[in-house]
Write an enzyme that holds these catalytic residues in place. Structure first.
Site, PDB file in Angstrom:
ATOM      1  CB  ILE A 435     -58.815 -22.962  27.458  1.00 33.33           C
ATOM      2  CG1 ILE A 435     -59.630 -21.601  27.620  1.00 33.33           C
ATOM      3  CG2 ILE A 435     -59.597 -24.081  26.504  1.00 33.33           C
ATOM      4  CD1 ILE A 435     -60.888 -21.485  28.153  1.00 33.33           C
ATOM      5  N   GLY A 436     -56.867 -25.262  29.431  1.00 31.45           N
ATOM      6  CA  GLY A 436     -56.272 -26.515  29.531  1.00 31.45           C
ATOM      7  C   GLY A 436     -54.877 -26.820  29.456  1.00 31.45           C
ATOM      8  CB  SER A 437     -52.417 -26.403  26.902  1.00 34.59           C
ATOM      9  OG  SER A 437     -52.731 -25.459  26.163  1.00 34.59           O
ATOM     10  CG  ASP A 603     -61.049 -29.172  24.998  1.00 33.21           C
ATOM     11  OD1 ASP A 603     -61.586 -28.319  25.652  1.00 33.21           O
ATOM     12  OD2 ASP A 603     -59.863 -29.541  25.190  1.00 33.21           O
ATOM     13  CD  GLU A 609     -62.242 -27.917  11.936  1.00 29.90           C
ATOM     14  OE1 GLU A 609     -61.524 -28.626  11.409  1.00 29.90           O
ATOM     15  OE2 GLU A 609     -62.119 -26.766  12.551  1.00 29.90           O
ATOM     16  CG  HIS A 698     -54.578 -17.111  18.516  1.00 31.28           C
ATOM     17  ND1 HIS A 698     -55.684 -17.115  18.634  1.00 31.28           N
ATOM     18  CD2 HIS A 698     -54.397 -18.474  18.105  1.00 31.28           C
ATOM     19  CE1 HIS A 698     -55.994 -18.455  18.686  1.00 31.28           C
ATOM     20  NE2 HIS A 698     -55.321 -19.079  18.148  1.00 31.28           N
TER      21      HIS A 698
END
Ligand code: GLN
Ligand code: ZN
Length: 758
Positions: A435-437, A603, A609, A698
């Site tokens: 996803i990127g990092s 992203d 939200e 997570h």
């Protein structure tokens, strides 16, 4: 005389004292008594800060979360912690975070679910309810705070969450009706109100913010029943609503037998006339006239223009306050040393907002002349901001005026693009990516800090970051992933990184706002028209691409997410700020494409939200949010593959808008829902490619290969295999390399099994 009060004060402390005390307690470095002492000191300081007010909130202080406080106060404590050792605060932390300081390294119980408090970035612990839930009052925490306040001669107004909002925030485990619990809940509230009155509290603030949302008839009825019952208590009730307008709940609210109501007059100014007409003649009307959700100075003249006539009408029945609790703004602007002084002059944090409230009260009570100097200073600040060339950039405004539908439209439909992209990228079935990092190691953080402090020069810093990028590329080669990322080592934060490089953004040093528990965020301040002086990411991505033949994804944060995680302007609609961000990031997308980057991920982690509290307003938001994304993404050639990523798992109600973004690939969080959330995409016949996250980043657990294969097979029952990607749920920056490597190994191996079986 007008009465001044406050709904709540930020409890984390101007220097985040509570954060550090909590974390030290959890580590075992300070005792419970020391933690309690920090809490008492903070409360005392904050009451002093508010001492000019006629009524000061008490009970707004919390060691973790005010909703969890309410659960403990009502005796609604999950069974899994009831019989554990230690004192109440330790059990409280067990519910909040899965363990207390006493449980050292073990994770003893699962933590309560956390979710966002209305449309803010504050997260509360969801009350756990079931048909069996019983309530039994334990007001000791609140009474202790009240005793402390009394000792310090604070004119205390206890603050509690009302019974309907409490139930509404909760979740039932057994699909039972939450409202059925109301009769069991009310006696606890009545006893509580009597106890507070016995302690000498004349007024109690009872928060019912759900009155600004759409309530069905059963909830509206329940309000009448509940507040009829609460009349039995002997304290006067100030029923507080905030975060929006009352709309069709307004007549209901006016019928409730309470002694006062508070409304958010920033959003609901238009409703004041109706309220005055419908409220009983002796009900107090508290108006939230200072914005508790932003960091701008209030235009005091403009406020007085409409507030003075209201005051003449209501006289002592008028109270004034911030619109909502000041929990959502930083504490003290005067701590800031590095802000551009011109911009600082336009701002107000919690303490400055309370000063503004005081000026308004004096102007109402003694005439504007009594605060002439303050009003003039305020006027100068407002005018300077309104006309500042720092804020207004004609070139940006001209570009916004020129936006038309073509800007957000790809040249060809997805099917044609997909053919061209696959010819160019030559990816296998079930392509793998991340996803990127990649892990943000201590060395990376140290290097970034040293660079910031000036101890590391640009050349050395760049070399260190390039080293990290090279490491990421090597690891991805070894793993056999299909589409690479550069790893985001150079980024502190996915919004701040871009904000720092855009014109129109400012950054505070101490502008911390509590996000949950001890966690705070420091939202960047979007103060002016947004432009991009130069390319922001191109050099890093080009370097990463130069190290491999595999496609390297350009990695950007989208305009909606940047907007939703910033303090934004109040002098133009959010949509306009969003379009400005969209144009700036679009330039970056086109520069990346120009530099030969064939896959670009944008992203939009925070798109969901931003949804307004009322569903009736969703479509308007989604319209400009999706259009902003499209403007950012869709200027590229057919051959360039656009990805987007959203890390949440609720798409049912916004799936049409997600499809309308028209990203070639979307990666989402799915592992915990066992792919069931793909039903929304399936039912909608979502046409483009999807990467359903196959493991939860997570958790430190290493996902097993067979499990990933099974998940993807479930996914393939819903989405044609040719349109599926294999990737984790989100970025890997919080994980260690030792966790990432085996996890991705299993993921790649799973993809190979799937391909072989296809
Ligand atoms: N690209 C970001 C990362 O991998 C996405 C983070 C997010 O979605 N919150 O870290
Ligand atoms: Zn994510």
């Amino acid at each position: 005389m007008v009465t001044t009060h406050n709904l709540g004060f930020p409890r984390i402390g101007a220097k985040r004292e509570l954060k550090f005390a909590l974390e030290n307690y959890w580590k075992g470095d300070v005792t419970l008594d020391q933690l309690a002492e920090t809490g008492a000191q903070l409360r005392q300081r904050h009451w002093q800060n508010q001492s000019a007010l006629d009524l000061v909130p008490v009970g707004d202080f919390s060691f973790y979360d005010q909703v969890l406080d309410m659960s403990f106060l009502l005796g609604n404590i999950p069974d899994r912690v009831r019989h554990l050792d230690g004192n109440t605060l330790d059990n409280y932390f067990r519910v909040a975070r899965g363990r207390s300081a006493q449980d050292s390294s073990c994770s003893c119980v699962h933590a309560g679910e956390m979710t966002k408090w209305f449309d803010t970035n504050y997260h509360y612990i969801v009350p756990e309810l079931s048909a069996e839930t019983e309530f039994s009052l334990d007001a000791s925490r609140l009474l202790a705070q009240l005793a402390q306040a009394r000792q310090l001669k604070v004119s205390a107004k206890p603050v509690i969450i009302g019974p309907l909002t409490y139930l509404w925030l909760g979740k039932t485990r057994d699909a039972s009706d939450k409202l059925a619990l109301l009769p069991r809940l009310l006696p606890a509230y009545i006893t509580l109100l009597n106890q507070l009155a016995e302690q000498g509290c004349e007024w109690v603030q009872i928060d019912e913010p759900i009155l600004v949302t759409e309530l069905d008839a059963s909830w509206q009825q329940a309000f009448i029943a509940a507040y009829d019952a609460l009349q039995a208590g002997s304290a006067k009730l100030l029923l507080a609503t905030y975060f929006g307008q009352l709309k069709d709940n307004l007549p209901l609210l006016c019928k409730l037998p309470v002694q006062g109501i508070h409304i958010d007059a920033i959003n609901g100014q238009d409703e004041i006339g109706q309220l005055i007409q419908q409220l009983p003649a002796d009900t107090v009307l508290s108006l939230g006239v200072i914005n508790g959700r932003n960091i701008w100075k209030t235009d005091l003249h403009a406020t007085l223009e409409w507030l003075e006539p209201v005051h003449r009408l209501l006289q002592t029945r008028l109270w004034i306050a911030p619109s909502c609790s000041l929990l959502h703004v930083p504490v003290d602007l005067s701590s800031e040393q590095k802000l551009d002084s011109r911009i600082q002059y336009w701002l107000a944090f919690a303490l400055q907002k309370l000063d503004e409230l005081q000026i308004l009260a004096k102007a109402l009570n003694n005439g504007r002349v009594s605060v002439q100097e303050e009003l003039i200073a305020n006027h100068v600040a407002i005018e300077r901001r309104r006309t500042s060339s720092l804020v207004h950039n004609p070139a940006v405004k001209a570009a916004i005026a020129k936006i038309d539908a073509t800007l957000g439209k790809r040249n060809s439909a997805y099917e044609q693009r997909a053919i061209k992209q696959s010819a160019l990228l030559k990816l296998p079935d079930y392509p793998t990516t991340t996803i990127g990092s990649f892990p943000q190691t201590t060395e990376i953080r140290q290097a970034r800090n040293q660079f910031r402090l000036g101890n590391l020069d640009e050349v050395a810093y760049k070399a260190l970051m390039q080293n990290e990028i090279a490491r990421c590329v090597r690891e991805q080669e070894a793993l056999g992933l299909d589409v690479f990322v550069h790893g985001e080592a150079e980024r502190n934060d996915m919004v701040e990184y871009f904000g720092e490089q855009l014109e129109g953004y400012a950054f505070s040093q101490f502008g911390w706002v509590q996000s949950y528990g001890s966690r705070c965020v420091k939202p960047p301040i979007l103060f002016g028209d947004i432009s991009r002086p130069k390319a922001m990411t191109v050099e890093w991505i080009k370097y990463a691409q130069s190290l491999t033949d595999k496609p390297m994804k350009g990695m950007l944060t989208g305009p909606v997410t940047i907007l939703n995680w910033s303090f934004v302007r109040d002098d133009q609609p959010r949509s306009v700020s969003c379009y400005q961000l969209a144009l700036a990031i679009r330039e970056e997308v086109l520069d990346l494409e120009q530099a030969g980057v064939r896959v670009i991920q944008i992203d939009e982690a925070a798109l969901r939200e931003g949804l307004p509290l009322r569903r009736s307003q969703w479509s308007e938001y989604l319209q400009w949010a999706v259009e902003s994304f499209r403007i950012t993404a869709n200027g590229v050639q057919d051959e360039t593959q656009i990805h987007t990523h959203m890390c949440y798992s609720e798409f049912n109600d916004i799936i049409a808008s997600i499809a309308n973004m028209d990203a070639d690939v979307i990666t989402i969080e799915t592992s915990r829902s066992a792919m069931e959330l793909l039903d929304a995409f399936d039912d909608f016949n979502y046409p483009n490619q999807i990467g359903p996250g196959v493991y939860d980043i997570h958790s430190p657990n290493i996902p097993n290969q067979e499990h990933i294969v099974q998940l993807m097979r479930k996914a393939a029952e819903r989405i044609p295999a040719q349109r599926l990607w294999v990737n984790p749920d989100c970025g890997l920056k919080t994980r260690a390399w030792e966790e990432v490597i085996p996890a991705l190994k299993n993921m790649v191996a799973a993809a190979r099994v799937l391909r072989a079986a296809a």
